[in-house]
Enzyme design. Structure first.
Site, PDB file in Angstrom:
ATOM      1  N   ARG A 119     110.523 -33.164  23.567  1.00 44.36           N
ATOM      2  CA  ARG A 119     108.271 -32.380  22.799  1.00 44.36           C
ATOM      3  C   ARG A 119     107.743 -32.826  23.068  1.00 44.36           C
ATOM      4  O   ARG A 119     106.954 -33.440  22.359  1.00 44.36           O
ATOM      5  CB  ARG A 119     108.801 -32.583  21.516  1.00 44.36           C
ATOM      6  CG  ARG A 119     110.120 -31.747  20.643  1.00 44.36           C
ATOM      7  CD  ARG A 119     110.158 -31.591  19.062  1.00 44.36           C
ATOM      8  NE  ARG A 119     109.574 -30.089  18.876  1.00 44.36           N
ATOM      9  CZ  ARG A 119     109.142 -29.573  17.599  1.00 44.36           C
ATOM     10  NH1 ARG A 119     109.544 -29.710  16.661  1.00 44.36           N
ATOM     11  NH2 ARG A 119     108.715 -28.808  18.318  1.00 44.36           N
ATOM     12  N   ASN A 170     104.770 -21.177  11.154  1.00 46.28           N
ATOM     13  CA  ASN A 170     104.031 -20.899  12.434  1.00 46.28           C
ATOM     14  C   ASN A 170     103.506 -20.549  12.941  1.00 46.28           C
ATOM     15  O   ASN A 170     102.232 -20.903  13.822  1.00 46.28           O
ATOM     16  CB  ASN A 170     105.518 -21.127  13.181  1.00 46.28           C
ATOM     17  CG  ASN A 170     106.423 -22.059  13.483  1.00 46.28           C
ATOM     18  OD1 ASN A 170     106.169 -23.269  12.312  1.00 46.28           O
ATOM     19  ND2 ASN A 170     107.891 -21.731  14.195  1.00 46.28           N
ATOM     20  N   ARG A 180     110.522 -28.180   4.523  1.00 48.10           N
ATOM     21  CA  ARG A 180     109.494 -27.827   5.244  1.00 48.10           C
ATOM     22  C   ARG A 180     109.334 -26.531   5.440  1.00 48.10           C
ATOM     23  O   ARG A 180     108.122 -25.858   6.159  1.00 48.10           O
ATOM     24  CB  ARG A 180     109.482 -28.368   7.378  1.00 48.10           C
ATOM     25  CG  ARG A 180     110.084 -30.423   7.216  1.00 48.10           C
ATOM     26  CD  ARG A 180     109.810 -31.263   8.636  1.00 48.10           C
ATOM     27  NE  ARG A 180     109.077 -30.146   9.069  1.00 48.10           N
ATOM     28  CZ  ARG A 180     109.358 -29.517  10.353  1.00 48.10           C
ATOM     29  NH1 ARG A 180     110.355 -29.555  11.393  1.00 48.10           N
ATOM     30  NH2 ARG A 180     108.758 -28.839  11.249  1.00 48.10           N
TER      31      ARG A 180
HETATM   32  C1  UD1 Z   1     106.684 -24.012  18.001  1.00 55.19           C
HETATM   33  C2  UD1 Z   1     107.027 -23.978  16.743  1.00 55.19           C
HETATM   34  C3  UD1 Z   1     108.593 -23.753  16.735  1.00 55.19           C
HETATM   35  C4  UD1 Z   1     109.256 -23.639  17.867  1.00 55.19           C
HETATM   36  C5  UD1 Z   1     108.794 -22.998  19.255  1.00 55.19           C
HETATM   37  C6  UD1 Z   1     109.297 -21.927  20.808  1.00 55.19           C
HETATM   38  C7  UD1 Z   1     105.266 -24.567  15.697  1.00 55.19           C
HETATM   39  C8  UD1 Z   1     104.626 -25.083  14.128  1.00 55.19           C
HETATM   40  N1  UD1 Z   1     106.528 -24.853  16.134  1.00 55.19           N
HETATM   41  O1  UD1 Z   1     107.031 -25.119  18.224  1.00 55.19           O
HETATM   42  O2  UD1 Z   1     109.504 -23.417  15.431  1.00 55.19           O
HETATM   43  O3  UD1 Z   1     110.544 -23.316  17.529  1.00 55.19           O
HETATM   44  O4  UD1 Z   1     107.174 -23.551  19.027  1.00 55.19           O
HETATM   45  O5  UD1 Z   1     108.625 -21.016  19.814  1.00 55.19           O
HETATM   46  O6  UD1 Z   1     104.942 -23.155  16.045  1.00 55.19           O
HETATM   47  N2  UD1 Z   1     106.351 -28.580  25.760  1.00 55.19           N
HETATM   48  C9  UD1 Z   1     106.418 -29.530  26.894  1.00 55.19           C
HETATM   49  N3  UD1 Z   1     105.119 -30.170  26.773  1.00 55.19           N
HETATM   50  C10 UD1 Z   1     103.739 -29.366  26.239  1.00 55.19           C
HETATM   51  C11 UD1 Z   1     104.424 -28.664  25.238  1.00 55.19           C
HETATM   52  C12 UD1 Z   1     105.084 -28.232  24.893  1.00 55.19           C
HETATM   53  O7  UD1 Z   1     106.878 -29.970  27.490  1.00 55.19           O
HETATM   54  O8  UD1 Z   1     103.168 -30.249  25.742  1.00 55.19           O
HETATM   55  C13 UD1 Z   1     107.530 -28.224  25.875  1.00 55.19           C
HETATM   56  C14 UD1 Z   1     108.905 -28.415  24.018  1.00 55.19           C
HETATM   57  O9  UD1 Z   1     109.420 -29.992  24.447  1.00 55.19           O
HETATM   58  C15 UD1 Z   1     109.915 -27.335  24.479  1.00 55.19           C
HETATM   59  C16 UD1 Z   1     108.878 -26.038  25.218  1.00 55.19           C
HETATM   60  O10 UD1 Z   1     108.391 -26.798  25.920  1.00 55.19           O
HETATM   61  O11 UD1 Z   1     110.745 -27.498  25.273  1.00 55.19           O
HETATM   62  C17 UD1 Z   1     108.301 -24.643  23.512  1.00 55.19           C
HETATM   63  O12 UD1 Z   1     107.614 -25.910  23.014  1.00 55.19           O
HETATM   64  P1  UD1 Z   1     106.454 -25.380  22.559  1.00 55.19           P
HETATM   65  O13 UD1 Z   1     106.246 -23.862  22.454  1.00 55.19           O
HETATM   66  O14 UD1 Z   1     105.105 -25.835  22.501  1.00 55.19           O
HETATM   67  O15 UD1 Z   1     106.732 -25.231  20.910  1.00 55.19           O
HETATM   68  P2  UD1 Z   1     106.252 -25.523  19.696  1.00 55.19           P
HETATM   69  O16 UD1 Z   1     104.408 -25.412  19.839  1.00 55.19           O
HETATM   70  O17 UD1 Z   1     105.935 -27.364  19.315  1.00 55.19           O
END
Ligand code: UD1
Length: 417
Positions: free
Chosen positions: A121, A23, A398
């Protein structure tokens, strides 16, 4: 189709090193796209998600070489600003290229990203934040087209949730925007700090990473640099869970113990003896674990959602009852079916799971349905009586580099067939 065959109940013992963080690597590779000249990124893990990022960089016209854990990237000849669907759908974090491409070329287009099916997501926070930096975004039947006709400029960006990916996208894009950007309610994960360290070493001016407010003063250009990726705290958590599930004793080297605070406190609550010595963790697990009362996933520094599945598998045989509350993703109990097949006693209702420890688990044919779920089924299999066959290894690959060799070096009986 390859599978892992795991013969359980072999007590893990010995020592091993933890590889670099997936990550951290992925956003750093996207950020490298903004630099002039070459970047050398050390301690890169050899994972299919990293290969996916390399494919995107090469498609865009970047020079990329990857050998012996070091990745060289040079984006001086980048000549495209569209990422095809086939490359985007390989992994969710491909969305991180949006801010970088936009800042590099003034426009970018791509489809909705892929990745594990652990929840809805959405990417609304990414898109809203980039538009606050000056991006104009249109959605043409699932293809996002981003342009910045008036250039990118600093902005006050308040995230409604501390999204890791959205925080990273803004940091990358704002590092070369005109003026100052302030992100409030920013994600505080260690990978955010690693990305800030990389960008600052390229010439960016970012302060506050690791805190709730991050300030980015835009600079005119970034220059390639050398950087070493931090160790993977989720791989470390998984190996410790495997050790605890077998009543083992291992030493993990090349870790940053402070990144594992919330996870280590659960290990202690389970009765494991955890000894921190510099960048090593020595863990001595009891014959049978005590169930922790509650495991509640939270943004960092809370308990990480990525460690929920391996920890659930680890305590399937514990003494007592544990309540899990998954607060980050909607669909993150995909490993439970596999654990039930192995004899675990778990009930799921929405974001809550109740686990009642059982006396023993038994091997079974199980299939992984997401990355950390795959790790969980391995942890359960290590502590189960008899043979487990695990399929769905595309998810495992992955995020875990040759975990079967690592586990074998610790005395586990794990083979890929
Ligand atoms: C990253 C990590 C993943 C980890 C997650 C939470 C990477 C490549 N992946 O994923 O392993 O599980 O952080 O620690 O670093 N959300 C929204 N809108 C958005 C973006 C996010 O609603 O535009 C929500 C998501 O659906 C989720 C929450 O926010 O419920 C957390 O997501 P986020 O922190 O963005 O995770 P990732 O960056 O996808």
């Amino acid at each position: 189709m390859s599978r892992l065959v795991i013969d359980g109940l072999k007590r893990l013992h010995g020592e091993t090193e933890v590889h670099g963080s997936k990550n951290s690597t992925l956003p750093i590779l996207a950020a490298a796209l903004l630099c002039e000249g070459k970047s050398l990124i050390h301690n890169c893990p050899d994972l299919s998600d990293v290969a996916g990022s390399i494919n995107i960089l090469r498609y865009l016209g970047c020079e990329v070489e990857f050998s012996d854990k070091t990745l060289l990237c040079c984006a001086d000849d980048l000549d495209k600003n569209h990422i095809p669907d086939s490359l985007m759908r390989e992994m969710r974090s491909s969305i991180i290229f949006l801010g970088a491409l936009l800042a590099k070329t003034g426009s970018a287009s791509m489809c909705f990203p892929g990745g594990c099916d652990i929840g809805l997501r959405p990417i609304d926070l990414h898109l809203k934040a980039l538009s606050e930096l000056g991006a104009e975004i249109s959605d043409d039947h699932g293809i996002f087209r981003c342009t910045s006709p008036n250039g990118l400029h600093g902005a006050n960006i308040s995230l409604s949730f501390p999204s890791v990916g959205a925080t990273e996208n803004v940091m990358i894009c704002a590092s070369v925007a005109q003026g100052t950007t302030v992100i409030t309610n920013a994600a505080r994960e260690p990978e955010i700090c690693d990305l800030a360290d990389f960008l600052n070493s390229c010439g960016a001016n970012i302060t506050g990473a690791g805190e709730g407010t991050i300030i980015i003063d835009g600079v005119n250009r970034l220059q390639g640099t050398r950087h070493s990726v931090i160790p993977d705290r989720i791989v470390a958590s998984t190996l410790l869970a495997g050790c605890a599930a077998t009543g083992g004793k291992i030493r993990l080297d090349h870790v940053i113990p402070s990144h594992l605070g919330a996870v280590l406190s659960i290990f202690s609550e389970c009765g494991c003896d955890v000894d921190i010595r510099g960048s090593s963790i020595i863990m001595d697990a009891p014959e049978r674990l005590t169930a922790p009362k509650i495991v509640r996933t939270m943004p960092y520094p809370g308990f990480p959602t990525d460690a929920q599945a391996p920890i659930m598998a680890m305590i399937a045989k514990s003494r007592g009852t544990t309540l899990f509350v998954e607060n980050i993703f909607e669909n993150r109990y995909l490993h439970v079916n596999g654990l039930l097949r192995m004899g675990a006693n778990i009930k799921v209702e929405g974001k809550v799971a109740v686990l009642q420890g059982v006396d023993c688990l038994h091997g079974a044919d199980v299939e992984a349905r997401d990355l950390r779920g795959a790790a969980a089924l391995i942890v359960a299999a290590l502590g189960a009586e008899g043979k487990t066959t695990l399929s769905g290894l595309k998810y495992l690959d992955r995020g875990y580099e040759d975990i079967e060799s690592t586990l074998r070096s610790l005395g586990g009986d794990v083979r890929r067939i």
